[in-house]
Design a protein around this motif. Structure first.
Motif, PDB file in Angstrom:
ATOM      1  N   LEU A 115     -80.277  45.800  42.737  1.00 30.24           N
ATOM      2  CA  LEU A 115     -79.152  44.810  43.667  1.00 30.24           C
ATOM      3  C   LEU A 115     -79.219  43.953  42.485  1.00 30.24           C
ATOM      4  N   ASN A 116     -78.028  42.772  43.098  1.00 30.83           N
ATOM      5  CA  ASN A 116     -78.078  41.831  42.741  1.00 30.83           C
ATOM      6  C   ASN A 116     -77.495  41.016  44.517  1.00 30.83           C
ATOM      7  N   PRO A 117     -78.131  40.042  44.638  1.00 33.78           N
ATOM      8  CA  PRO A 117     -77.528  39.744  45.959  1.00 33.78           C
ATOM      9  C   PRO A 117     -76.929  38.377  46.346  1.00 33.78           C
ATOM     10  N   ASN A 118     -76.916  37.966  44.900  1.00 30.36           N
ATOM     11  CA  ASN A 118     -76.237  36.236  45.242  1.00 30.36           C
ATOM     12  C   ASN A 118     -75.367  36.515  43.655  1.00 30.36           C
ATOM     13  N   TYR A 119     -73.553  35.930  44.338  1.00 33.24           N
ATOM     14  CA  TYR A 119     -72.331  36.151  43.600  1.00 33.24           C
ATOM     15  C   TYR A 119     -72.733  37.145  42.885  1.00 33.24           C
ATOM     16  N   GLN A 120     -72.098  38.750  43.271  1.00 32.51           N
ATOM     17  CA  GLN A 120     -72.645  39.825  42.763  1.00 32.51           C
ATOM     18  C   GLN A 120     -71.816  39.916  41.820  1.00 32.51           C
ATOM     19  N   ASN A 121     -71.720  40.508  40.883  1.00 33.55           N
ATOM     20  CA  ASN A 121     -71.621  41.052  39.823  1.00 33.55           C
ATOM     21  C   ASN A 121     -70.841  42.580  39.940  1.00 33.55           C
ATOM     22  N   PRO A 122     -69.417  42.982  40.363  1.00 32.80           N
ATOM     23  CA  PRO A 122     -68.620  41.780  39.361  1.00 32.80           C
ATOM     24  C   PRO A 122     -67.685  40.744  41.166  1.00 32.80           C
ATOM     25  N   THR A 123     -67.934  41.406  42.371  1.00 33.59           N
ATOM     26  CA  THR A 123     -67.071  41.462  43.666  1.00 33.59           C
ATOM     27  C   THR A 123     -68.079  40.216  43.525  1.00 33.59           C
ATOM     28  N   GLY A 124     -68.955  38.839  43.525  1.00 33.29           N
ATOM     29  CA  GLY A 124     -69.256  37.728  43.529  1.00 33.29           C
ATOM     30  C   GLY A 124     -68.963  37.668  45.271  1.00 33.29           C
ATOM     31  N   THR A 125     -69.909  38.805  46.010  1.00 33.10           N
ATOM     32  CA  THR A 125     -70.577  38.228  47.244  1.00 33.10           C
ATOM     33  C   THR A 125     -71.951  38.145  47.109  1.00 33.10           C
ATOM     34  N   VAL A 126     -72.131  37.355  48.645  1.00 32.42           N
ATOM     35  CA  VAL A 126     -73.402  37.301  48.705  1.00 32.42           C
ATOM     36  C   VAL A 126     -74.333  37.766  49.819  1.00 32.42           C
ATOM     37  N   MET A 127     -75.830  38.581  49.851  1.00 31.62           N
ATOM     38  CA  MET A 127     -76.177  39.018  51.099  1.00 31.62           C
ATOM     39  C   MET A 127     -76.271  38.077  51.733  1.00 31.62           C
ATOM     40  N   SER A 128     -75.613  38.281  52.952  1.00 37.10           N
ATOM     41  CA  SER A 128     -76.542  37.757  54.617  1.00 37.10           C
ATOM     42  C   SER A 128     -77.735  37.754  54.576  1.00 37.10           C
ATOM     43  N   ALA A 129     -78.625  36.914  55.374  1.00 35.93           N
ATOM     44  CA  ALA A 129     -79.851  36.233  55.114  1.00 35.93           C
ATOM     45  C   ALA A 129     -80.612  36.939  56.279  1.00 35.93           C
TER      46      ALA A 129
ATOM     47  N   ASP B 192     -81.205  41.300  40.558  1.00 31.79           N
ATOM     48  CA  ASP B 192     -80.431  40.777  39.234  1.00 31.79           C
ATOM     49  C   ASP B 192     -80.361  39.457  39.626  1.00 31.79           C
ATOM     50  N   ASP B 193     -80.751  38.630  39.207  1.00 31.16           N
ATOM     51  CA  ASP B 193     -80.355  36.870  40.010  1.00 31.16           C
ATOM     52  C   ASP B 193     -80.046  36.377  38.890  1.00 31.16           C
ATOM     53  N   PRO B 194     -78.960  36.348  38.050  1.00 31.24           N
ATOM     54  CA  PRO B 194     -77.934  35.736  36.786  1.00 31.24           C
ATOM     55  C   PRO B 194     -77.413  34.333  37.123  1.00 31.24           C
ATOM     56  N   PHE B 195     -76.999  34.076  38.276  1.00 23.80           N
ATOM     57  CA  PHE B 195     -76.099  34.013  38.733  1.00 23.80           C
ATOM     58  C   PHE B 195     -76.568  32.953  40.114  1.00 23.80           C
ATOM     59  N   SER B 196     -77.755  32.702  40.485  1.00 20.57           N
ATOM     60  CA  SER B 196     -77.625  31.736  41.426  1.00 20.57           C
ATOM     61  C   SER B 196     -77.880  30.105  41.145  1.00 20.57           C
TER      62      SER B 196
ATOM     63  N   PRO C  34     -78.498  27.095  46.679  1.00 14.52           N
ATOM     64  CA  PRO C  34     -78.724  28.178  46.637  1.00 14.52           C
ATOM     65  C   PRO C  34     -78.892  29.575  47.721  1.00 14.52           C
ATOM     66  N   PRO C  35     -78.869  30.184  47.614  1.00 12.14           N
ATOM     67  CA  PRO C  35     -79.113  31.066  49.007  1.00 12.14           C
ATOM     68  C   PRO C  35     -80.336  31.887  48.246  1.00 12.14           C
ATOM     69  N   PRO C  36     -81.297  32.137  48.624  1.00  9.65           N
ATOM     70  CA  PRO C  36     -83.226  32.345  47.874  1.00  9.65           C
ATOM     71  C   PRO C  36     -82.778  33.808  47.870  1.00  9.65           C
ATOM     72  N   PRO C  37     -84.131  34.029  47.303  1.00  7.53           N
ATOM     73  CA  PRO C  37     -83.746  35.345  46.086  1.00  7.53           C
ATOM     74  C   PRO C  37     -84.623  35.919  47.067  1.00  7.53           C
ATOM     75  N   LEU C  38     -84.793  37.624  47.375  1.00  2.00           N
ATOM     76  CA  LEU C  38     -85.262  38.067  48.007  1.00  2.00           C
ATOM     77  C   LEU C  38     -86.981  38.158  47.759  1.00  2.00           C
ATOM     78  N   LYS C  39     -86.799  38.218  45.827  1.00  2.21           N
ATOM     79  CA  LYS C  39     -88.550  37.693  45.653  1.00  2.21           C
ATOM     80  C   LYS C  39     -89.296  36.922  46.753  1.00  2.21           C
TER      81      LYS C  39
END
Length: 479
Positions: free
Chosen positions: A256-270, A290-294, A302-307
């Motif tokens: 998963l790429n929850p924050n500013y997902q590549n390629p769509t840019g979407t963010v997973m809700s809390a 994978d969290d390269p953009f937070s 920035p949104p918190p990571p799943l981790k």
């Protein structure tokens, strides 16, 4: 793709003949290999047909090639007066091996960028040179003498860098990690490569978002990994999709790429983060986050990571400096349980004995410096401004032809084209027009989507690039 140098004093036909002779001597064109027709090679190289005719005549005179009626031109099988020798058929070799080549569209983009022709680059997923902390790095190199040993380092990574990363991740991402739970890599792709090689087997299934940048990575296919897409809505992937795929395919891992997902840019809700984490804990499936953009977030926090929510060691966390500092530093990291880190560090030692100490030393100093967080703030402002310029140009030049949601972080705009368009034709028209981008089918989407990066080109080239893209799109929609 090689092209003759028109600024050289050597005639073009001699340059072409020399290039073909070198390829024959290196085994790239084994005996019997066909050569393009004179007309076709002239088109490829952008020269007159008569120039290619002169080059071929020069090679025929030297006994390197021969032209046979009805069979075209080919490399001679044996040279006159010499004993027969077998040159390795390198074409056959490069088609072998377990590591698969990149997707054709990605190879075409790379060929265009490496051709020497100037392009406006909306394809590159990296920062423009002026967005990197160049002054801070230069100051580190001049004001702090480097006195570290230059032998093989710790395959898990330079200890001061791992200590700096543990502090950085706690303060900026809310992730509690120790230096022993961190592996330093050359970037997110190497982290994923190590996971596929060390924790998975051929035939294993991975669940990924659809669309996802993971579809563009040949490493999964090379390792025999099966990729299955998860439906995504405005809040991200749904846990029911994970359960369904696990029931059908015995999914071994969720990427998963929850924050500013590549390629769509979407963010997973809390709320969805909590549900997805609970689902994977219930099924005993690890999540690779994978969290390269937070830290490129355009908002205040920035949104918190799943981790940061993980209490049971379910999440393997991947990050890098590529999207927030400089891709050329080649610094990434993974946070994982000690048993996983030890396994991957052992694999690193087998591969390359660990990353070079020099970029790790710079990265450790950079993370500890007083200039890094101000750089992040300036980067956010610069990326937001570039995003706005691109969005404004798209609305003005392609009204009604394209739609997108403004991302609140990251490097890319994910655009939907309103009309029938073929991705291959669109990319070719863009290349002819001097602009490159990534068609959406590279990421598993249907034809008619495109990812445009606003981080790579200079600010002053963005509007010009969108104008070139618009011309390419209109031409593609008409054909």
């Amino acid at each position: 793709m090689w092209r003759p140098d028109r600024a050289s004093d050597r005639p073009l036909y001699q340059q072409i003949a020399t290039n073909i002779e070198q390829r024959i001597s290196l085994g790239e064109m084994p005996p019997g290999s066909p050569l393009p027709s004179e007309r076709k090679l002239a088109q490829q190289l952008g020269v007159n047909r008569s120039t290619v005719m002169q080059a071929y005549e020069m090679l025929r005179a030297s006994g390197l090639i021969e032209s046979l009626t009805g069979s075209g031109t080919r490399v001679c099988r044996d040279r006159e007066g010499s004993a027969p020798r077998q040159t390795p058929n390198w074409s056959r070799y490069v088609e072998s091996g377990t590591l698969q080549p990149n997707l054709p569209l990605m190879r075409r983009i790379r060929e265009g960028l490496q051709s020497g022709v100037p392009f406006i680059n909306f394809a590159g997923g990296e920062l423009a040179p002026d967005l990197s902390p160049n002054d801070a790095i230069a100051d580190i190199m001049t004001s702090h003498p480097f006195r570290e040993p230059l032998g093989y380092g710790n395959p898990q990574g330079y200890v001061p860098l791992r200590v700096a990363l543990a502090s950085f991740l706690l303060e900026q991402r809310g992730i509690a990690a120790t230096d022993e739970s961190i592996l330093v890599t050359s970037g997110s792709q190497q982290s994923l490569y190590l996971l596929t090689q060390c924790l998975l087997n051929p035939g294993d299934a991975i669940a990924i978002e659809n669309p996802s940048y993971a579809y563009s990575l040949a490493m999964f296919h090379s390792a025999g990994i099966r990729l299955f897409g998860l439906p995504v809505d405005d809040e991200g992937v749904h846990p029911d999709g994970i359960r369904s795929l696990h029931k059908q395919h015995r999914v071994r891992m969720v990427l998963l790429n929850p924050n500013y997902q590549n390629p769509t840019g979407t963010v997973m809700s809390a709320e969805r983060r909590i549900e997805v984490l609970a689902c994977c804990e219930e099924l005993g499936i690890p999540i690779v986050e994978d969290d390269p953009f937070s830290l490129t977030a355009f908002g205040e926090q920035p949104p918190p990571p799943l981790k940061s929510l993980d209490r049971n060691g379910t999440v393997l966390y991947i990050g890098s400096l590529s999207k927030i500092a400089a891709s050329g530093l080649r610094i990434g990291w993974m946070v994982a349980p000690h048993t996983v880190i030890r396994r991957l560090a052992d694999a690193r030692q087998q591969m390359d004995f660990g990353l070079s100490i020099f970029p790790q030393w710079i990265a450790a100093r950079l993370l500890d410096s007083t200039s890094f967080l101000p750089h992040i703030e300036q980067l956010r402002i610069a990326l937001r401004d570039r995003r706005d310029v691109m969005a404004s140009a798209l609305r003005r030049m392609l009204p009604g032809e394209i739609s997108f949601e403004l991302p609140q972080g990251g490097l890319n705009l994910w655009c939907r084209i309103h009309g029938e368009v073929n991705d291959y034709a669109l990319l070719e028209n863009g290349i002819r027009n001097g602009v490159v981008f990534v068609p959406g089918s590279v990421y598993g989407a249907e034809h008619g989507y495109v990812r445009l990066s606003y981080a790579r080109p200079p600010m002053e080239e963005i509007e010009m690039g969108i104008d070139k893209f618009a011309q390419a799109l209109y031409k593609s929609l008409r054909t």
